[in-house]
Motif scaffolding. Structure first.
Motif, PDB file in Angstrom:
ATOM      1  N   ARG A   1      -9.337  -4.726  -3.187  1.00  0.00           N
ATOM      2  CA  ARG A   1      -8.753  -4.044  -4.344  1.00  0.00           C
ATOM      3  C   ARG A   1      -8.073  -2.740  -3.947  1.00  0.00           C
ATOM      4  NH1 ARG A   1     -11.825  -2.164  -8.246  1.00  0.00           N
ATOM      5  NH2 ARG A   1     -10.266  -2.659  -9.801  1.00  0.00           N
ATOM      6  N   ASP A   2      -7.788  -2.525  -2.676  1.00  0.00           N
ATOM      7  CA  ASP A   2      -7.276  -1.234  -2.233  1.00  0.00           C
ATOM      8  C   ASP A   2      -5.750  -1.148  -2.172  1.00  0.00           C
ATOM      9  OD1 ASP A   2      -7.086  -2.981  -0.093  1.00  0.00           O
ATOM     10  OD2 ASP A   2      -7.710  -1.506   1.407  1.00  0.00           O
ATOM     11  N   TYR A   3      -5.044  -2.182  -2.589  1.00  0.00           N
ATOM     12  CA  TYR A   3      -3.580  -2.190  -2.557  1.00  0.00           C
ATOM     13  C   TYR A   3      -3.026  -1.666  -3.882  1.00  0.00           C
ATOM     14  CZ  TYR A   3      -4.391  -6.488  -5.196  1.00  0.00           C
ATOM     15  OH  TYR A   3      -4.811  -7.387  -6.131  1.00  0.00           O
TER      16      TYR A   3
ATOM     17  N   TYR B   1       0.859  -1.178   0.000  1.00  0.00           N
ATOM     18  CA  TYR B   1       0.000   0.000   0.000  1.00  0.00           C
ATOM     19  C   TYR B   1       0.898   1.232   0.000  1.00  0.00           C
ATOM     20  CZ  TYR B   1      -3.806  -3.132   1.384  1.00  0.00           C
ATOM     21  OH  TYR B   1      -4.734  -4.141   1.426  1.00  0.00           O
TER      22      TYR B   1
END
Length: 137
Positions: free
Chosen positions: A86-88, A42
């Motif tokens: 899907r936030d990486y 991230y």
């Protein structure tokens, strides 16, 4: 002693000490289990294309660690189900013959350089390690 000879000697010495103190000596089947190391990165600034390119550069260098059998550097897929994360920024998945090879990877100079040179780019990493049989029946 040449650098490459010294490095090989240190890796072998490290492997010998790992095996001598490792629970693998009591559980030899674990030495034959496939080891999968999956890291989600991230970025601190996920909208910074330069930071993303720099981290990708570092991951490509990291992929050269000789103990890695297979590596995949990925981005979130466009799938959209409620259970999908899907936030990486990048997914780093690599396969090792066994846990011993993964331990050698963790202490390899290329891995040390990667952490030293690129860690300032990410705010967090999430790691999933798993083991399993080399062949599925």
């Amino acid at each position: 002693m040449e650098d490459s000879s010294r490095r090989k000697f240190l890796q072998n010495a490290g492997l010998a000490s790992l095996v001598s103190i490792s629970p693998l000596t009591e559980e030899p089947e674990r030495a034959s289990e496939l080891f999968i190391h999956h890291v989600l990165f991230y970025l601190k600034d996920p909208n910074n294309a330069q930071d993303e390119a720099k981290l990708l550069e570092g991951l490509k260098k990291l992929a050269k660690v000789p103990q890695i059998q297979f590596v995949n550097i990925g981005k979130p897929a466009s799938t959209s189900r409620s259970v999908i994360v899907r936030d990486y920024t990048f997914s780093w998945m690599c396969f090792f013959k066994n846990i011993i090879e993964e331990e050698l990877y963790q202490t390899h100079p290329i891995h040390d350089e990667f952490r030293r040179d690129y860690a300032h780019l990410w705010e967090k990493v999430v790691i999933y390690d798993s083991v399993g049989p080399k062949k599925l029946s």
